[in-house]
Design an enzyme around this catalytic site. Structure first.
Site, PDB file in Angstrom:
ATOM      1  N   CYS A  89      -5.650   0.860   6.186  1.00  0.00           N
ATOM      2  CA  CYS A  89      -5.658   2.341   6.287  1.00  0.00           C
ATOM      3  C   CYS A  89      -6.880   2.743   5.506  1.00  0.00           C
ATOM      4  O   CYS A  89      -6.779   3.918   5.376  1.00  0.00           O
ATOM      5  CB  CYS A  89      -4.372   3.006   5.851  1.00  0.00           C
TER       6      CYS A  89
ATOM      7  N   CYS B 259      -8.272  -5.196 -10.192  1.00  0.00           N
ATOM      8  CA  CYS B 259      -7.937  -4.022 -11.225  1.00  0.00           C
ATOM      9  C   CYS B 259      -7.280  -2.776 -10.197  1.00  0.00           C
ATOM     10  O   CYS B 259      -8.261  -2.085  -9.890  1.00  0.00           O
ATOM     11  CB  CYS B 259      -8.998  -3.613 -12.140  1.00  0.00           C
TER      12      CYS B 259
ATOM     13  N   CYS C  98       0.768  -1.274   0.007  1.00  0.00           N
ATOM     14  CA  CYS C  98      -0.060  -0.037  -0.173  1.00  0.00           C
ATOM     15  C   CYS C  98       0.896   1.176  -0.052  1.00  0.00           C
ATOM     16  O   CYS C  98       1.917   1.334   0.732  1.00  0.00           O
ATOM     17  CB  CYS C  98      -1.008   0.037   1.173  1.00  0.00           C
TER      18      CYS C  98
ATOM     19  N   CYS D 257      -7.337  -0.839   0.723  1.00  0.00           N
ATOM     20  CA  CYS D 257      -6.526  -1.316   1.737  1.00  0.00           C
ATOM     21  C   CYS D 257      -7.004  -1.633   3.155  1.00  0.00           C
ATOM     22  O   CYS D 257      -7.558  -0.513   3.604  1.00  0.00           O
ATOM     23  CB  CYS D 257      -5.145  -0.431   2.025  1.00  0.00           C
TER      24      CYS D 257
END
Ligand code: FE
Length: 147
Positions: free
Chosen positions: A116, A136, A64, A113
């Protein structure tokens, strides 16, 4: 993970994150580039074919861009032809969040994510075996790290 599980998670099935990172918009703005902020924190979409990451297949992990959580491995990356980095599966259960997204007149599943809440992209049921899934993902939401 398969499409049935994706739908269940998007409908609210428990999906505990391994940890949580929470920051204010001001803190994210200070840490990210304006383009990263627009995509990852404001659910934007980068232009297709705008990143070299699409055609990058060297071994490694994709974390991330906001919190550094490892999300995808190059072993599940494939050339989708869409202009966005595409993966067949996340590296672990719980690191990716799934949310029903009815924006733009479409019914889609947004992926974030799970640590977060960064916007990553969407997942579709037209990927290659073995999962049949196509994650994607905006390259701006990812950071390639050495494996
Ligand atoms: Fe994150």
């Amino acid at each position: 993970m398969d499409w049935r599980e994706v739908i269940a998670l998007a409908q609210g099935a428990p999906n505990p994150a391994p940890r949580r990172v929470e920051k204010s918009d001001e803190e994210w703005r200070a840490q990210l580039t304006p383009d990263q902020f627009a995509v990852a924190r404001q659910a934007g979409t980068e232009r297709p074919f705008s990143s070299q990451m699409c055609s990058l297949f060297q071994p490694g992990l994709y974390a991330c861009a906001c919190c550094g959580t490892e999300l995808f491995d190059s072993s599940s990356k494939f050339e989708s032809g869409t202009g966005w980095p595409s993966f067949g599966a996340p590296v672990a259960d719980g690191v990716v969040g799934y949310h029903a997204d009815n924006s733009h007149g479409m019914v889609r599943v947004e992926v974030t994510c799970n640590v977060c809440d960064a916007h990553l992209g969407h997942v579709f049921p037209d990927g290659p075996e073995p999962t049949g899934l196509r994650y994607c993902i905006n390259a701006l939401s990812l950071e390639k790290i050495a494996s």
